[in-house]
Design a protein around this motif. Structure first.
Motif, mmCIF file in Angstrom:
data_model
loop_
_atom_site.group_PDB
_atom_site.id
_atom_site.type_symbol
_atom_site.label_atom_id
_atom_site.label_comp_id
_atom_site.label_asym_id
_atom_site.label_seq_id
_atom_site.Cartn_x
_atom_site.Cartn_y
_atom_site.Cartn_z
ATOM 1 N N ASP A 432 15.460 -12.682 -73.814
ATOM 2 C CA ASP A 432 14.137 -13.049 -73.312
ATOM 3 C C ASP A 432 13.086 -12.459 -74.240
ATOM 4 O O ASP A 432 13.046 -11.241 -74.453
ATOM 5 C CB ASP A 432 13.931 -12.535 -71.891
ATOM 6 N N THR A 468 19.813 -21.606 -75.244
ATOM 7 C CA THR A 468 19.883 -20.340 -74.517
ATOM 8 C C THR A 468 18.574 -19.600 -74.734
ATOM 9 O O THR A 468 17.713 -20.025 -75.493
ATOM 10 C CB THR A 468 21.063 -19.478 -74.996
ATOM 11 N N SER A 470 14.946 -17.356 -73.497
ATOM 12 C CA SER A 470 13.749 -17.659 -72.717
ATOM 13 C C SER A 470 12.554 -16.952 -73.345
ATOM 14 O O SER A 470 12.695 -15.953 -74.059
ATOM 15 C CB SER A 470 13.936 -17.178 -71.277
ATOM 16 N N ASP A 498 17.279 -11.798 -62.544
ATOM 17 C CA ASP A 498 18.279 -12.740 -62.065
ATOM 18 C C ASP A 498 17.742 -14.161 -61.948
ATOM 19 O O ASP A 498 18.508 -15.106 -61.714
ATOM 20 C CB ASP A 498 18.847 -12.274 -60.726
ATOM 21 N N GLU A 499 16.426 -14.321 -62.137
ATOM 22 C CA GLU A 499 15.825 -15.653 -62.049
ATOM 23 C C GLU A 499 15.547 -16.254 -63.426
ATOM 24 O O GLU A 499 15.292 -17.449 -63.546
ATOM 25 C CB GLU A 499 14.514 -15.578 -61.266
ATOM 26 N N GLU A 501 16.120 -17.945 -66.840
ATOM 27 C CA GLU A 501 17.140 -18.838 -67.369
ATOM 28 C C GLU A 501 17.454 -18.464 -68.813
ATOM 29 O O GLU A 501 16.626 -17.906 -69.519
ATOM 30 C CB GLU A 501 16.658 -20.281 -67.285
ATOM 31 N N GLY A 502 18.659 -18.766 -69.232
ATOM 32 C CA GLY A 502 18.984 -18.631 -70.647
ATOM 33 C C GLY A 502 19.902 -17.492 -71.009
ATOM 34 O O GLY A 502 20.352 -17.407 -72.150
ATOM 35 N N SER A 528 22.639 -11.934 -66.748
ATOM 36 C CA SER A 528 21.230 -11.621 -66.627
ATOM 37 C C SER A 528 20.795 -10.912 -67.899
ATOM 38 O O SER A 528 21.585 -10.736 -68.830
ATOM 39 C CB SER A 528 20.995 -10.752 -65.387
#
Length: 538
Positions: A432, A468, A470, A498-499, A501-502, A528
């Motif tokens: 992320d 993949t 975020s 946990d929310e 994506e990717g 996660s």
């Protein structure tokens, strides 16, 4: 080397060693300012008065030398080849009564152990002076015996060592093996010039690696305010804990802070909080390293895996407020010996404060291979025009995987790579990337302003043809607040990990994530991001 002798001048030994009192078994000797050197030293009532007297009597396995707690004893102790300890019956030096006794060295080492082991040093304060700070060690274990046999059983616990060149130093000569089964715990090494705690050995040979020491455990050691030598332009000084020439070691629940402030401005190597080099199977975990400094333009970071390190890990650690990188993985030698290392489940906050050419996590070097960087959380609040990235990659690496990390900046590039690595050399998946000041990513000579463009052109953040990663806000609890103290990482916990994506399932990319996250929580099977994970289902 004599049995036990008073340190004076150039570690000279007294020519006369008096006999031990007659006994078939181990003896306990006492030293007190109220004692008398003409006594036998075998009880508190018949204690000796000085270290000079105690330093003349040879030790046998199981013997103990006890110094009266709360009292100060000028001088030093040397344990040599004639002093036989053993793993089953070590020679013990400690305090008795109330509090810890102080050994006040005067131009010599505090306690020096040479060519023997089976020694335990406990519950003592060892303090030097201006002269010892330039050239002596507080506690020294050194082996220069010929042959390949390590000396077994070293124990150091409950000590406070200050005002020496090195607080605790464990070494081996150029043609010698060192020590094994070494445990150092519940101690402080501070205000020493070159470093707090050091291990070292013969020069590393990549074609036939040999390591001086084996099976070292460091637990609950505090290394702080070791400033460095401003005149040492030819070497690094000012580190907290430095581990060299080791085969199997664990550093845990330890702290290194405020080191390196006076290290040389001209040195080509700088200090780090806790780091290792020329070693294999070293685990540095559950520790903190913060506010470490450098006098020059290099290093000054929190944790490091340096030259010729293999099969080692930095895990479950917290770095913050360091001059350099929070976590540095570096190889400067073309030996192919820097390999198979891991950086996982760590936090870095507000690192690279002085040196923006580092970052929160930094990896680069000559012939470095097979490095995994995953499940870390990095938050960098850079200042000024030149701003440090959350992750910096430089040239020279192969077989590097970067997975499921949270990388946050306030306008600096989330990732800055000198090289436009192909996924065959360095692969990023499931991370992320978030910035509060405009999204940027530097990849070789190209700069990207959104994740999709970088993914399309560089081939990164893909699992086959599926995207993949975020660039969403990870919802950190309080990323802008200062991180201080043992609980500081709780301010960097993602509220929506946990929310996001990717993220990728690590086992699907050949990575074993281990059993727990930064906080020791059992890992969920759902992928996660970041150092803290959603709780596993019972």
């Amino acid at each position: 080397m004599g049995a036990i002798a008073l340190l004076s001048g150039c570690d000279a030994f007294k020519p006369y060693t008096p006999p031990r009192p007659p006994s078939k078994g181990a003896l306990t000797f006492y030293v007190s300012p109220d004692g008398d050197d003409d006594h036998d030293g075998l009880s508190e009532a018949t204690a000796w008065r000085t270290l000079a007297k105690a330093d003349q009597v040879p030790f046998r396995p199981g013997d103990r030398l006890r110094l009266k707690g709360g009292e100060r004893f000028p001088g030093g102790l040397t344990i040599g080849t004639g002093d036989a300890g053993s793993a089953r019956k070590p020679v013990v030096i400690d305090s008795y009564g109330t509090g810890r006794a102080t050994i006040a060295a005067r131009g010599t080492a505090g306690i020096s152990v040479h060519n023997t082991a089976g020694v335990a040093i406990r519950n003592l304060v060892i303090v030097g002076e201006a002269k010892t700070q330039r050239s002596e060690d507080g506690i020294s274990f050194f082996n220069d015996l010929s042959g390949a046999k390590r000396l077994d059983h070293v124990r150091i616990s409950g000590v406070d060592v200050s005002r020496f060149q090195h607080g605790i130093r464990i070494g081996a000569g150029p043609k010698s093996s060192g020590f094994s089964d070494i445990r150092i715990s519940d101690s402080a090494v501070h205000h020493n010039q070159d470093a707090g705690l050091v291990t070292y050995g013969p020069r590393f040979r990549a074609k036939n690696p040999e390591y001086a020491h084996a099976r070292l455990t460091i637990t609950r050691v505090k290394a702080y305010s070791n400033p460095g030598d401003p005149t040492a332009h030819d070497r690094n000084t000012g580190s907290g804990i430095v581990l060299g020439s080791l085969q199997g070691a664990t550093v845990q629940q330890s702290v290194s802070h405020d080191n390196g402030a006076k290290s040389s401005r001209l040195a080509l190597e700088g200090p780090e909080g806790i780091w290792t080099y020329d070693s294999t199977r070293v685990i540095i975990q559950n520790s903190r390293s913060y506010r470490n400094r450098t006098g020059s333009s290099v290093d000054g970071g929190g944790f490091g895996l340096d030259n010729n390190v293999s099969s080692s890990a930095l895990q479950y650690n917290l770095a913050y407020g360091n001059d350099g990188a929070g976590f540095l993985v570096y190889s400067g030698e073309a030996t192919n010996a820097h390999k198979d290392n891991v950086v996982r489940f760590n936090y870095s906050w507000d690192d690279a404060r002085k040196l923006p050419w580092y970052g929160g996590i930094v990896a680069y070097g000559t012939h470095m291979r097979d490095l995994e960087i995953y499940q870390n959380t990095v938050v960098l609040r850079s200042r000024g025009i030149d701003r440090a990235p959350a992750l910096r990659l430089r040239n020279g690496m192969t077989g590097v995987g970067v997975h499921n990390n949270i990388l946050v900046t306030n306008g600096a590039p989330v990732v800055d790579s000198d090289t436009d690595y192909t996924p065959a050399l360095v692969r990023l998946q499931g991370n992320d990337y978030f910035s509060t000041g405009g999204w940027k990513l530097q990849w070789g000579k190209a700069r990207y302003s959104d994740l999709d463009a970088w993914r399309d052109r560089a081939g990164q953040e893909l699992m086959g043809s599926d995207p993949t990663g975020s660039s969403a806000d990870p919802c950190l609890a309080n990323a802008g607040a200062p991180v201080t103290g043992a609980a500081g990482a709780s301010k960097l916990v993602s509220q929506c990990a946990d929310e996001l994506e990717g993220a990728v399932t690590l086992r699907s990319v050949g990575v074993d994530p281990g059993p727990v996250d930064y906080f020791g929580e059992r890992l969920s099977t759902a992928p996660s991001v970041g150092a803290s994970q959603p709780r596993a289902e019972d």
